[in-house]
Motif scaffolding. Structure first.
Motif, short mmCIF file in Angstrom:
data_model
loop_
_atom_site.label_atom_id
_atom_site.label_comp_id
_atom_site.label_asym_id
_atom_site.label_seq_id
_atom_site.Cartn_x
_atom_site.Cartn_y
_atom_site.Cartn_z
N GLN A 235 36.93 40.72 42.29
CA GLN A 235 37.27 39.51 41.53
C GLN A 235 36.01 38.81 41.01
O GLN A 235 35.98 38.34 39.88
CB GLN A 235 38.07 38.53 42.41
N ILE A 236 34.98 38.76 41.86
CA ILE A 236 33.74 38.10 41.44
C ILE A 236 33.11 38.90 40.30
O ILE A 236 32.63 38.34 39.32
CB ILE A 236 32.75 37.97 42.64
N ARG A 237 33.16 40.24 40.42
CA ARG A 237 32.61 41.07 39.36
C ARG A 237 33.39 40.86 38.06
O ARG A 237 32.82 40.71 36.99
CB ARG A 237 32.66 42.55 39.77
N ALA A 238 34.71 40.74 38.19
CA ALA A 238 35.54 40.54 36.99
C ALA A 238 35.22 39.22 36.31
O ALA A 238 35.26 39.12 35.10
CB ALA A 238 37.02 40.59 37.38
N MET A 239 34.90 38.19 37.11
CA MET A 239 34.66 36.89 36.52
C MET A 239 33.19 36.70 36.10
O MET A 239 32.87 35.75 35.40
CB MET A 239 35.09 35.79 37.51
N THR A 240 32.30 37.61 36.51
CA THR A 240 30.91 37.50 36.06
C THR A 240 30.58 38.57 35.02
O THR A 240 30.25 38.25 33.88
CB THR A 240 29.92 37.62 37.25
N LEU A 241 30.73 39.85 35.41
CA LEU A 241 30.36 40.94 34.50
C LEU A 241 31.51 41.28 33.55
O LEU A 241 31.30 41.84 32.48
CB LEU A 241 29.96 42.19 35.29
N GLY A 242 32.73 40.96 33.98
CA GLY A 242 33.87 41.19 33.11
C GLY A 242 34.50 42.56 33.28
O GLY A 242 35.29 42.98 32.44
N ASN A 243 34.14 43.28 34.37
CA ASN A 243 34.81 44.56 34.59
C ASN A 243 35.27 44.74 36.02
O ASN A 243 35.10 43.86 36.83
CB ASN A 243 33.91 45.73 34.18
N VAL B 111 42.31 27.05 48.14
CA VAL B 111 43.35 28.09 48.02
C VAL B 111 42.91 29.16 47.02
O VAL B 111 43.08 30.36 47.25
CB VAL B 111 44.71 27.46 47.61
N HIS B 112 42.32 28.70 45.91
CA HIS B 112 41.83 29.62 44.88
C HIS B 112 40.83 30.61 45.47
O HIS B 112 40.93 31.83 45.27
CB HIS B 112 41.19 28.78 43.76
N VAL B 113 39.87 30.10 46.23
CA VAL B 113 38.85 30.97 46.83
C VAL B 113 39.49 31.89 47.86
O VAL B 113 39.17 33.07 47.95
CB VAL B 113 37.70 30.12 47.44
N LEU B 114 40.46 31.35 48.61
CA LEU B 114 41.17 32.18 49.59
C LEU B 114 41.89 33.34 48.90
O LEU B 114 41.83 34.49 49.36
CB LEU B 114 42.19 31.31 50.35
N MET B 115 42.54 33.05 47.78
CA MET B 115 43.26 34.10 47.06
C MET B 115 42.29 35.14 46.50
O MET B 115 42.61 36.34 46.48
CB MET B 115 44.10 33.51 45.91
N VAL B 116 41.12 34.67 46.05
CA VAL B 116 40.10 35.60 45.55
C VAL B 116 39.67 36.53 46.67
O VAL B 116 39.54 37.75 46.48
CB VAL B 116 38.91 34.81 44.97
N ILE B 117 39.47 35.98 47.86
CA ILE B 117 39.04 36.80 49.00
C ILE B 117 40.13 37.81 49.35
O ILE B 117 39.87 38.99 49.54
CB ILE B 117 38.70 35.89 50.21
N LEU B 118 41.39 37.34 49.40
CA LEU B 118 42.49 38.21 49.81
C LEU B 118 42.75 39.33 48.81
O LEU B 118 43.19 40.41 49.17
CB LEU B 118 43.77 37.39 49.99
N GLY C 32 40.54 40.85 46.99
CA GLY C 32 39.37 41.68 46.75
C GLY C 32 38.22 40.88 46.20
O GLY C 32 38.03 40.78 44.99
N PHE C 33 37.46 40.28 47.11
CA PHE C 33 36.42 39.33 46.73
C PHE C 33 35.42 39.93 45.75
O PHE C 33 35.17 39.39 44.67
CB PHE C 33 35.70 38.84 47.99
#
Lengths: 259, 256
Positions: A251-259, A238-245, A247-248
């Protein structure tokens, strides 16, 4: 909200560096634990309740996940005594699928990473106020009406960012269900996995028998370990689904690069 | 049944802490299981050292009542004389067949290595020591477990009779099939670590390791070596080559 004002949402805080690093270590740990845990389960896909359980005893649940499920061929059962209902022994005559040599060691290696990072995360989360400010529901936030709104929003697959954030949360970017889920994973599910895991260890339970005792035995702990695993797999999906919905890429950029 | 009073004396505690500290500092000496540069073995080593450091020493594994005894599968090698078994050894298998035909009257357990009085023990010799009977849980790495009653002599008594030297750190067990395994002195001297010749009130059956098997109640089942032939006490860690768990990809310490 008039168009153009969605740009105001930068009140959404960035993920702190320690949150980003611990997130990915824990994510890697959870995925590794899930895969190796499944490999370990394949060696004996039967679950029991109590202290002991094996192929010569009835199972609580049999999972059709490896050829061992059929629990193959056995020589004649030989009772230990002539008493009715005597315990028996039988010789196994088939080669089971067993990848536990690397499976177990990798499982515990990943568990070490998860436990150490988890302790750092919780300590930093408490000290920095991250848990209090971003994860704990605020006063007045936990009302049936807001919970219902949040649930309906999730079921409609509303994008919280497109609608300007959830009305109740102000600057906090997480919804009520989201907060509760994260808290449940951090403070209930993962600690439960560690406790039920230790409740299966012969050395740890010798030192601390209550660990197995509070579940009614090591096999019960193993069964609970499996069901909490199932809950965590559901969470990750569900978490990954929500991330995709929502704005994948972003969201990935926010959790890796922080922006 | 003989009950053992466990005295965690201050001295054992200090010795334990000192040796645990020594383990942490030991690095790549032969006082620890090797990692071969393998990250999985490094994790195993971390678990081993952490358990030795953090767990109180000499805690007894839970002992059950007679009514708790459960059915128990016999797996792994279930007869060293059977050439179809995976760990069959022709020479030792033939010897085993011969000994079994004679009711194990000619069976001798050899105790060698870092002991003042190396020698051999017959089944009767072992039965002359005070016996210990324990109803414990056998936990298999596969995921199942079973409760059985085991009767035997504490390994500690046999090691003391053989005059174990103070420098000794590991005890290694060789079986009649192509397997061997070892434990450290912590587990070797544990009150529930026994050389078992009886199971559920009877002689130990062949599929469960006749005439004598090891019981290590604080580790997984595969450490409880069946069909004992030889015990070798060492100062340094021995991975036991192709006979041991490590070179077959298995962890040496499985207290978890």
């Amino acid at each position: 909200m008039p168009p153009g004002q969605t740009q105001q949402i930068p009140s959404r805080p960035r993920h702190a560096r320690w949150v980003r690093i611990s997130h990915w270590i824990i994510a890697t740990g959870v995925v590794t634990l899930a895969v190796t845990g499944f490999v370990i389960l394949m060696a004996h896909p039967r679950l029991y309740w109590g202290a002991a359980g094996n192929d010569l005893m009835p199972a609580l649940l049999e999972l059709p996940i490896s050829r061992n499920h059929h629990h193959g061929g056995w020589e004649r059962s030989i009772p230990f005594s002539t008493a009715a209902g005597s315990a028996v022994s039988a010789v196994r005559t088939y080669d089971i699928l067993n990848e536990n040599s690397w499976g177990r060691s990798l499982h515990f290696l990943a568990a070490w990473f998860l436990v150490v990072t988890g302790i750092v995360y919780v300590a930093a989360g408490i000290c920095s106020g991250h848990i209090r400010r971003h994860l704990l529901p605020r006063a007045g936030e936990f009302t049936p009406r807001l919970l219902w709104q949040d649930l309906v929003g999730h079921l409609r697959l509303d994008n919280p960012l497109a609608t300007g954030g959830r009305p109740s949360t102000g600057a906090a970017p997480y919804g009520l269900i989201q907060k509760s889920t994260y808290l449940g994973v951090v403070f209930l599910a993962l600690p439960m996995m560690i406790i039920t895991g230790m409740a299966m260890s012969p050395a740890i339970t010798a030192a601390f028998p209550f660990l197995a005792g509070m579940f009614g035995g090591s096999q019960s702990a193993r069964t609970v370990h499996f069901f909490v695993f199932a809950v965590l797999v559901l969470f990750v999906l569900v978490h990954v689904l929500m991330v995709i919905l929502s704005g994948f890429k972003r969201q990935i950029r926010a959790m890796t690069l922080g922006n | 049944m003989k009950t053992e009073k466990i005295v965690a004396s201050r001295r054992t505690l200090i010795t334990g802490l000192a040796s645990a500290g020594g383990l942490l500092l030991a690095g790549c000496s032969k006082e620890l299981p090797p990692t071969y540069g393998n990250i999985l073995r490094m994790g195993d080593l971390l678990t081993y050292q952490s358990q030795r450091l953090l767990l109180p020493s000499n805690s007894l594994a839970k002992e059950y009542a007679r009514r708790d005894i459960s059915s128990i599968p016999a797996i792994g090698n279930t007869n060293p004389a059977d050439s179809h078994q995976q760990t069959y050894n022709a020479a030792r298998g033939a010897t085993y067949e011969h000994l079994r035909a004679g009711g194990f009257a000619d069976w001798r357990l050899s105790i060698e290595g870092r002991v003042a009085r190396p020698g051999t023990y017959s089944l009767t010799d072992l039965q002359r020591f005070p016996s210990r009977t324990q109803i414990t849980k056998h936990t298999c790495e596969e995921g199942w477990s079973a409760i059985a009653e085991w009767t035997g002599v504490q390994l500690r008594r046999v090691l003391e009779a053989a005059g174990m030297l103070p420098s000794a750190r590991f005890v290694n067990f060789y079986a009649f099939d192509d397997t061997a395994d070892g434990i450290d002195m912590h587990d070797a001297l544990h009150p529930q670590t026994i050389l078992a010749y009886g199971m559920n009130g009877r002689e130990l059956p062949v599929p469960h390791g006749a005439p004598v098997r090891l019981r290590v109640e604080t580790q997984l089942g595969y450490k409880s070596v069946k069909f004992l032939q030889r015990i070798v006490v060492t100062n340094e860690f021995d991975d036991l080559g192709k006979l041991g768990p490590l070179q077959n990809g298995w962890s040496w310490y499985v207290g978890i």
